[in-house]
Design a protein around this motif. Structure first.
Motif, PDB file in Angstrom:
ATOM      1  N   GLU A 224      23.861 -52.169   9.964  1.00 46.88           N
ATOM      2  CA  GLU A 224      23.839 -52.425   8.530  1.00 46.88           C
ATOM      3  C   GLU A 224      22.541 -51.886   7.933  1.00 46.88           C
ATOM      4  N   LEU A 225      22.675 -51.124   6.837  1.00 47.17           N
ATOM      5  CA  LEU A 225      21.491 -50.550   6.205  1.00 47.17           C
ATOM      6  C   LEU A 225      20.914 -51.556   5.210  1.00 47.17           C
ATOM      7  N   SER A 226      20.436 -52.670   5.755  1.00 43.51           N
ATOM      8  CA  SER A 226      19.838 -53.724   4.932  1.00 43.51           C
ATOM      9  C   SER A 226      18.325 -53.527   4.871  1.00 43.51           C
ATOM     10  N   GLU A 227      17.709 -54.171   3.909  1.00 42.20           N
ATOM     11  CA  GLU A 227      16.253 -54.081   3.797  1.00 42.20           C
ATOM     12  C   GLU A 227      15.573 -54.641   5.047  1.00 42.20           C
ATOM     13  N   GLU A 228      16.124 -55.718   5.572  1.00 36.40           N
ATOM     14  CA  GLU A 228      15.547 -56.323   6.777  1.00 36.40           C
ATOM     15  C   GLU A 228      15.621 -55.377   7.964  1.00 36.40           C
ATOM     16  N   ASN A 229      16.778 -54.744   8.161  1.00 38.89           N
ATOM     17  CA  ASN A 229      16.926 -53.801   9.273  1.00 38.89           C
ATOM     18  C   ASN A 229      16.034 -52.582   9.087  1.00 38.89           C
ATOM     19  N   TRP A 230      15.953 -52.085   7.854  1.00 36.17           N
ATOM     20  CA  TRP A 230      15.095 -50.934   7.577  1.00 36.17           C
ATOM     21  C   TRP A 230      13.636 -51.262   7.878  1.00 36.17           C
ATOM     22  N   ASN A 231      13.167 -52.416   7.429  1.00 39.75           N
ATOM     23  CA  ASN A 231      11.764 -52.798   7.638  1.00 39.75           C
ATOM     24  C   ASN A 231      11.464 -52.996   9.126  1.00 39.75           C
ATOM     25  N   SER A 232      12.405 -53.570   9.862  1.00 34.84           N
ATOM     26  CA  SER A 232      12.212 -53.769  11.307  1.00 34.84           C
ATOM     27  C   SER A 232      12.146 -52.428  12.025  1.00 34.84           C
ATOM     28  N   PHE A 233      13.038 -51.525  11.639  1.00 35.58           N
ATOM     29  CA  PHE A 233      13.032 -50.188  12.228  1.00 35.58           C
ATOM     30  C   PHE A 233      11.721 -49.467  11.914  1.00 35.58           C
ATOM     31  N   LEU A 234      11.294 -49.536  10.643  1.00 36.39           N
ATOM     32  CA  LEU A 234      10.083 -48.837  10.222  1.00 36.39           C
ATOM     33  C   LEU A 234       8.862 -49.353  10.980  1.00 36.39           C
ATOM     34  N   GLU A 235       8.765 -50.661  11.124  1.00 35.99           N
ATOM     35  CA  GLU A 235       7.626 -51.245  11.841  1.00 35.99           C
ATOM     36  C   GLU A 235       7.576 -50.758  13.283  1.00 35.99           C
ATOM     37  N   SER A 236       8.742 -50.704  13.938  1.00 39.10           N
ATOM     38  CA  SER A 236       8.787 -50.245  15.324  1.00 39.10           C
ATOM     39  C   SER A 236       8.500 -48.751  15.425  1.00 39.10           C
ATOM     40  N   TYR A 237       9.040 -47.973  14.482  1.00 39.73           N
ATOM     41  CA  TYR A 237       8.799 -46.523  14.472  1.00 39.73           C
ATOM     42  C   TYR A 237       7.304 -46.222  14.362  1.00 39.73           C
ATOM     43  N   VAL A 238       6.640 -46.902  13.439  1.00 38.06           N
ATOM     44  CA  VAL A 238       5.202 -46.685  13.237  1.00 38.06           C
ATOM     45  C   VAL A 238       4.411 -47.095  14.475  1.00 38.06           C
ATOM     46  N   ALA A 239       4.868 -48.147  15.156  1.00 38.50           N
ATOM     47  CA  ALA A 239       4.184 -48.597  16.364  1.00 38.50           C
ATOM     48  C   ALA A 239       4.325 -47.585  17.498  1.00 38.50           C
ATOM     49  N   HIS A 240       5.484 -46.926  17.569  1.00 36.10           N
ATOM     50  CA  HIS A 240       5.740 -45.985  18.670  1.00 36.10           C
ATOM     51  C   HIS A 240       5.169 -44.592  18.406  1.00 36.10           C
ATOM     52  N   LEU A 241       5.008 -44.211  17.147  1.00 34.57           N
ATOM     53  CA  LEU A 241       4.677 -42.824  16.832  1.00 34.57           C
ATOM     54  C   LEU A 241       3.366 -42.334  17.441  1.00 34.57           C
ATOM     55  N   PRO A 242       2.270 -43.104  17.397  1.00 34.13           N
ATOM     56  CA  PRO A 242       1.033 -42.580  18.001  1.00 34.13           C
ATOM     57  C   PRO A 242       1.192 -42.250  19.487  1.00 34.13           C
ATOM     58  N   ASN A 243       1.888 -43.095  20.223  1.00 36.35           N
ATOM     59  CA  ASN A 243       2.083 -42.820  21.645  1.00 36.35           C
ATOM     60  C   ASN A 243       2.994 -41.619  21.855  1.00 36.35           C
ATOM     61  N   SER A 244       4.015 -41.487  20.999  1.00 39.31           N
ATOM     62  CA  SER A 244       4.896 -40.325  21.098  1.00 39.31           C
ATOM     63  C   SER A 244       4.127 -39.037  20.845  1.00 39.31           C
TER      64      SER A 244
END
Length: 233
Positions: free
Chosen positions: A63-83
């Motif tokens: 579901e493209l909800s605000e909650e799902n988007w924010n959770s995804f964004l937080e995880s993406y930002v956390a993973h990006l430096p290591n990637s």
């Protein structure tokens, strides 16, 4: 003196991250939603991260909800430096010298026109030590259509310079046909470079003002941007 505004794409134009952005997205999807590929059917080049993520969510029935988007964004930002640290990326030929020369010219303003999420753009540019050149831009947080990102980037240039910015004083520099198209949407001149996934033939069909295989000929690229070279046929 009227300023020349140069709006640069990031991936495939300034740098090759080695797929770090996609890798971080995939890790975020796994961590937050427990889903894995395939991802091959989701087109990425020339598109905004918002559009790409929407397709990924739809593909995996998230579901493209605000909650799902924010959770995804937080995880993406956390993973990006290591990637970025683990994937084999690099700044593309000529870019450091081009940005240094343009930044030294007070008549030039450097901005971004990228499909990256703003925070993703910041992290990538900081990793490759290019962030200090750019003070404004358009990003892929909201818009699905790159033309809309171009319009936003132009408004940001106007805000940054606090004056009108005619289209003929703007350059859009990128590695995809979409970069050329969105530049045309705001009346800008365009430079295409074949350092991404599109070869020179495909880019030529998009009819940019100038086309380069890469930016290793720094003087010629800068001369084009400063109006010191003849237009491409």
């Amino acid at each position: 003196m009227m300023s020349t505004v140069c709006l640069f794409d990031i991936d495939g134009t300034l740098l090759n991250s080695g797929g770090a952005g996609q890798h971080a997205m995939e890790q975020a999807l796994l961590d937050v939603f427990g889903v894995t590929g395939p991802y091959e059917d989701i087109r990425a080049a020339g598109r905004t991260d918002k559009a790409i993520t929407t397709d990924l969510f739809n593909h995996h029935k998230i579901e493209l909800s605000e909650e799902n988007w924010n959770s995804f964004l937080e995880s993406y930002v956390a993973h990006l430096p290591n990637s970025l640290a683990t994937q084999k990326g690099s700044v593309l030929p000529g870019i450091v010298d081009i940005l240094n020369r343009l930044s030294e010219d007070e008549s030039v303003s450097l901005g971004l026109l990228t499909g990256n999420l703003r925070v993703g753009a910041d992290v990538k540019l900081q990793h490759y030590k290019l962030d200090h050149h750019f003070k404004f831009g358009g990003f892929g947080d909201v818009h699905h259509d790159r033309d809309d990102v171009a319009r936003f980037a132009l408004q940001e240039a106007i805000r940054h310079l606090d004056c009108d910015v005619p289209g003929e004083t703007v350059w859009v520099i990128g590695d995809t046909p979409s970069d050329v198209t969105c530049g045309r949407a705001i009346g800008a001149r365009t430079i295409a470079v074949a350092t991404g996934i599109y070869d020179a033939k495909v880019l030529k069909d998009a009819k940019p003002d100038y086309l380069f295989d890469d930016f290793s000929d720094v003087t010629t690229v800068v001369d084009c941007l400063m109006g010191l070279a003849n237009s491409a046929e």
